[in-house]
Design a protein around this motif. Structure first.
Motif, PDB file in Angstrom:
ATOM      1  N   THR A   5       0.838  -1.204   0.000  1.00 22.53           N
ATOM      2  CA  THR A   5       0.000   0.000   0.000  1.00 22.53           C
ATOM      3  C   THR A   5       0.872   1.254   0.000  1.00 22.53           C
ATOM      4  O   THR A   5       1.874   1.324   0.713  1.00 22.53           O
ATOM      5  CB  THR A   5      -0.928   0.027   1.231  1.00 22.53           C
ATOM      6  N   VAL A   6       0.491   2.216  -0.812  1.00 22.24           N
ATOM      7  CA  VAL A   6       1.157   3.521  -0.877  1.00 22.24           C
ATOM      8  C   VAL A   6       0.225   4.558  -0.267  1.00 22.24           C
ATOM      9  O   VAL A   6      -0.972   4.587  -0.578  1.00 22.24           O
ATOM     10  CB  VAL A   6       1.489   3.904  -2.329  1.00 22.24           C
ATOM     11  N   ILE A   7       0.773   5.384   0.607  1.00 24.83           N
ATOM     12  CA  ILE A   7      -0.019   6.455   1.224  1.00 24.83           C
ATOM     13  C   ILE A   7       0.527   7.798   0.741  1.00 24.83           C
ATOM     14  O   ILE A   7       1.720   8.096   0.905  1.00 24.83           O
ATOM     15  CB  ILE A   7       0.036   6.385   2.761  1.00 24.83           C
ATOM     16  N   VAL A   8      -0.345   8.571   0.129  1.00 31.55           N
ATOM     17  CA  VAL A   8       0.007   9.932  -0.310  1.00 31.55           C
ATOM     18  C   VAL A   8      -0.775  10.905   0.555  1.00 31.55           C
ATOM     19  O   VAL A   8      -1.998  10.789   0.666  1.00 31.55           O
ATOM     20  CB  VAL A   8      -0.352  10.131  -1.800  1.00 31.55           C
ATOM     21  N   LEU A   9      -0.081  11.839   1.174  1.00 29.82           N
ATOM     22  CA  LEU A   9      -0.735  12.828   2.039  1.00 29.82           C
ATOM     23  C   LEU A   9      -0.204  14.211   1.708  1.00 29.82           C
ATOM     24  O   LEU A   9       1.010  14.435   1.690  1.00 29.82           O
ATOM     25  CB  LEU A   9      -0.496  12.495   3.506  1.00 29.82           C
ATOM     26  N   ALA A  10      -1.124  15.134   1.450  1.00 28.25           N
ATOM     27  CA  ALA A  10      -0.749  16.512   1.141  1.00 28.25           C
ATOM     28  C   ALA A  10      -1.814  17.453   1.677  1.00 28.25           C
ATOM     29  O   ALA A  10      -2.996  17.112   1.747  1.00 28.25           O
ATOM     30  CB  ALA A  10      -0.587  16.702  -0.368  1.00 28.25           C
ATOM     31  N   ALA A  11      -1.390  18.651   2.034  1.00 26.29           N
ATOM     32  CA  ALA A  11      -2.313  19.653   2.581  1.00 26.29           C
ATOM     33  C   ALA A  11      -3.113  20.315   1.472  1.00 26.29           C
ATOM     34  O   ALA A  11      -2.680  20.392   0.312  1.00 26.29           O
ATOM     35  CB  ALA A  11      -1.536  20.709   3.352  1.00 26.29           C
ATOM     36  N   ASP A  12      -4.294  20.814   1.842  1.00 24.44           N
ATOM     37  CA  ASP A  12      -5.063  21.634   0.905  1.00 24.44           C
ATOM     38  C   ASP A  12      -4.521  23.053   0.847  1.00 24.44           C
ATOM     39  O   ASP A  12      -4.545  23.703  -0.190  1.00 24.44           O
ATOM     40  CB  ASP A  12      -6.546  21.633   1.274  1.00 24.44           C
ATOM     41  N   HIS A  13      -4.011  23.521   1.978  1.00 22.89           N
ATOM     42  CA  HIS A  13      -3.472  24.882   2.060  1.00 22.89           C
ATOM     43  C   HIS A  13      -2.712  25.031   3.372  1.00 22.89           C
ATOM     44  O   HIS A  13      -2.781  24.168   4.241  1.00 22.89           O
ATOM     45  CB  HIS A  13      -4.596  25.927   1.979  1.00 22.89           C
ATOM     46  N   HIS A  14      -1.994  26.131   3.536  1.00 19.84           N
ATOM     47  CA  HIS A  14      -1.303  26.368   4.797  1.00 19.84           C
ATOM     48  C   HIS A  14      -2.335  26.828   5.836  1.00 19.84           C
ATOM     49  O   HIS A  14      -3.486  27.130   5.492  1.00 19.84           O
ATOM     50  CB  HIS A  14      -0.187  27.398   4.605  1.00 19.84           C
ATOM     51  N   PRO A  15      -1.987  26.885   7.125  1.00 15.18           N
ATOM     52  CA  PRO A  15      -2.967  27.275   8.167  1.00 15.18           C
ATOM     53  C   PRO A  15      -3.281  28.774   8.115  1.00 15.18           C
ATOM     54  O   PRO A  15      -2.801  29.561   8.923  1.00 15.18           O
ATOM     55  CB  PRO A  15      -2.250  26.909   9.478  1.00 15.18           C
ATOM     56  N   TYR A  16      -4.109  29.180   7.165  1.00  9.28           N
ATOM     57  CA  TYR A  16      -4.292  30.610   6.914  1.00  9.28           C
ATOM     58  C   TYR A  16      -5.105  31.315   7.994  1.00  9.28           C
ATOM     59  O   TYR A  16      -5.173  32.547   8.006  1.00  9.28           O
ATOM     60  CB  TYR A  16      -4.904  30.864   5.534  1.00  9.28           C
TER      61      TYR A  16
END
Length: 631
Positions: free
Chosen positions: A485-496
């Motif tokens: 299994t490959v897990i890809v994790l990325a943010a939608d945006h910085h904590p604005y």
């Protein structure tokens, strides 16, 4: 002259105040901004001159109120969604007045009531000013006003020609952020409305500097392209222009990582407001391991572009977001018609006989997530109020990502091949220990940390993501699926939702307009060895990178983001205001300055590239371009 002076002073006052309240600074294009305010004032003055004094005074109060409310709304929307208001944002009223964002909107109003009253001060003063109005109907004055409208607009056009960048922003560039930054809030709104209602010039096909072409010629791998007959796509002039552009667009090459994860499972996670600055081996050992094992991306950025919906759009499509398109070609079904997304992960993996799922621990239909996930192939989608509320607590906000993982993993863990998309919510702002359920839940874990209260609350909320990833890895290992299994994790945006001071406190260092968005991208597989990737990259580059890793054939010319693992070209990070950075330097669109090792021709080339990539992203949706290509 009464109305002209009134509106000129009114708009100048509001523009200065708006830039102060939204931290934009005062490095706008001063001459064009002043002249355009004069132009607007002349038009409003002319309208007043055509009316009897009583009606004219009533109109002045109405216009003053509308303008004051507009500036208040601009300030509130910027604080709640980090979006510069435009004609397209009018559709956001449903989001601002519903659910958690209603509470946030009320909090922003309460906290800034003094500023809001100051913004509305001209409306109150308008009742005083009208007492001094002695203007009478006069053909001579009307003729003079018509002349001033024409002269002021002519002077504005002349001022644009003094700088090619101003000219490009006004006539061709579709960026409300850059338009407002350059000309002001009301001028920016008027200019943006004119572009969206009447259209604007298309981007030109541009040639690469010689050194970039020579660099590509050294590559020995096959290009990542398909056999597309661009010349047959002649639906209209825009499509013809797009096809000509894509025929000449730079493409990626297959590389040593191509097909590395073929036939493995994929779990693709959009992590709400995730920021790698809080990750460390003691507090968040699982996230730290996932970041620093396998592929480590040293120059990854999460530009904040139209809040969560913009970040999610980029992660799932590899395109740059445009608010008008997101409203009409992305989240709406247009009487049953939804755009074609041939590279939607759900669609691609279903073609490969994977079981496909999507989950979200908030309202399933918020910002029409159910509609656009369906167009991407995620027809097996469960969230709060369409089934997930039976498994997790949806009555709190934010809800628990850890609960969501544990409640849903049994749906797919025993499938032969699965592709799962999670949109998390535990890290959602605002961060405080009085009204954020995840911050309150994990408060004891952050009490002794050396941060201020807002940052502690932010970290406490995001510890729920740490727990979720720990649960996920443990359950995969227990089922014997971790290696596959490959897990890809990325943010939608910085904590604005954080202030600049809070962000400095979180990062423990000074931040500029670029390092503010520095982040971590996770592409994790337990079998991988550590490899550091130094290429500059961002949210739009995640999708094509994943396609390459899974050996999925695609045409890299028609996805705006590029494969991070391809070393044939230079990485490029594009920000909402059309600023950019790469390995050679950085360009600030706000003040038109470049810091780096390349000459002006190269900088102008990248600026044109950025403009065209925004334009092509927009047109892909408007023209439903993927449907034309793939029938």
């Amino acid at each position: 002259m009464f109305y002209f002076i009134y509106y000129t002073l009114f708009l100048s006052y509001e523009e200065i105040l708006y830039r102060y309240l939204t931290n934009l600074g005062y490095n706008l294009s001063l001459l064009p901004c002043i002249i355009y305010i004069i132009f607007i004032s002349c038009i409003l003055s002319l309208i007043h001159k055509l009316m009897p004094r009583l009606l004219s005074n009533i109109l002045l109060h109405i216009v003053s109120l509308i303008l004051c409310l507009y500036y208040c709304a601009s300030f509130i929307v910027k604080n709640v969604f980090n979006i510069t208001i435009s004609l397209s944002t009018l559709s956001l009223y449903k989001n601002i007045t519903s659910g958690v964002f209603m509470d946030t909107t009320v909090s922003v109003i309460q906290e800034n009531i003094l500023y809001i009253l100051i913004v509305c001060l001209p409306f109150i003063l308008s009742f005083i000013f009208t007492r001094f109005n002695k203007t009478e109907f006069s053909l001579k004055q009307i003729s003079f006003n018509i002349l001033t409208v024409l002269v002021s607009y002519l002077l504005f056009l002349i001022s644009l020609n003094l700088n090619t960048e101003y000219n490009s922003i006004y006539f061709r560039l579709n960026s409300i952020d850059k338009t407002v930054n350059s000309f002001g809030a009301i001028p920016g709104f008027v200019i943006d409305a004119r572009k969206n209602l009447t259209g604007f010039e298309t981007g030109a096909v541009i040639s690469k500097p010689q050194e970039e072409t020579e660099k590509e010629e050294e590559i020995n791998h096959d290009p990542q392209i398909l056999d597309i007959d661009f010349d047959s796509l002649n639906k209209n002039n825009t499509v013809i222009n797009m096809s000509e552009y894509f025929k000449n667009e730079e493409y990626s090459y297959k590389n040593e990582y191509t097909g590395l994860f073929e036939d493995k499972n994929l779990i693709y996670i959009m992590a709400e407001s995730f920021d790698g600055y809080f990750v460390n081996p003691e507090l968040t050992p699982t996230l730290y391991k996932m970041i620093h094992s396998g592929l480590y991306f040293d120059n990854y950025y999460s530009p904040t572009n139209l809040s969560t919906i913009g970040g999610e759009f980029s992660l799932l499509t590899g395109l740059l977001p445009d608010l008008q398109c997101l409203n009409w070609q992305w989240i709406q079904d247009n009487d049953g018609y939804i755009n074609t997304f041939s590279y939607g992960l759900g669609n691609l993996f279903k073609e490969r006989n994977y079981s496909v799922y999507a989950y979200h621990d908030y309202d399933y239909s918020f910002q029409s997530r159910d509609k656009y996930l369906s167009s991407l192939g995620f027809d097996n989608y469960s969230a709060c109020f369409n089934g997930l509320e039976e498994k997790i607590s949806c009555s709190i906000f934010p809800a628990s990502d850890d609960e969501m993982i544990n409640a849903t993993i049994d749906d797919y863990i025993n499938d032969e091949h699965f592709m799962v998309y999670y949109a998390t919510v535990s890290g959602h702002g605002r961060w405080e220990f009085t009204d954020n359920d995840m911050s309150i839940k994990n408060r004891a874990l952050v009490e002794d940390l050396d941060y201020n209260e807002t940052v502690k609350a932010y970290i406490a909320a995001n510890l729920e993501l740490e727990k979720a990833m720990t649960s996920l890895l443990n359950r995969l290992e227990e089922a014997g699926k971790l290696d596959d299994t490959v897990i890809v994790l990325a943010a939608d945006h910085h904590p604005y939702f954080m202030s600049d001071e809070d962000m400095k406190n979180l990062a423990k260092k000074e931040l500029d307009q670029f390092s503010l968005y520095k982040n971590n991208l996770i592409i994790y597989n337990a079998e991988m060895e550590y490899t550091q990737i130094n290429k500059s990259c961002s949210t739009i580059d995640v999708l094509p990178t994943v396609l390459n890793l899974f050996g999925i054939k695609y045409d890299s010319r028609i996805i705006i983001g590029k494969d991070i693992l391809d070393d044939s070209g230079t990485g490029l990070v594009i920000f909402a205001d059309h600023s950019w950075l790469n390995e050679y330097g950085s360009y600030s669109a706000a003040n038109g300055t470049y810091s780096g090792s390349r000459d002006n021709d190269y900088v102008n080339y990248i600026c044109s590239l950025v403009e065209n990539r925004y334009l092509m992203s927009r047109n892909i949706l408007i023209q439903d371009y993927y449907k034309l290509i793939f029938n």
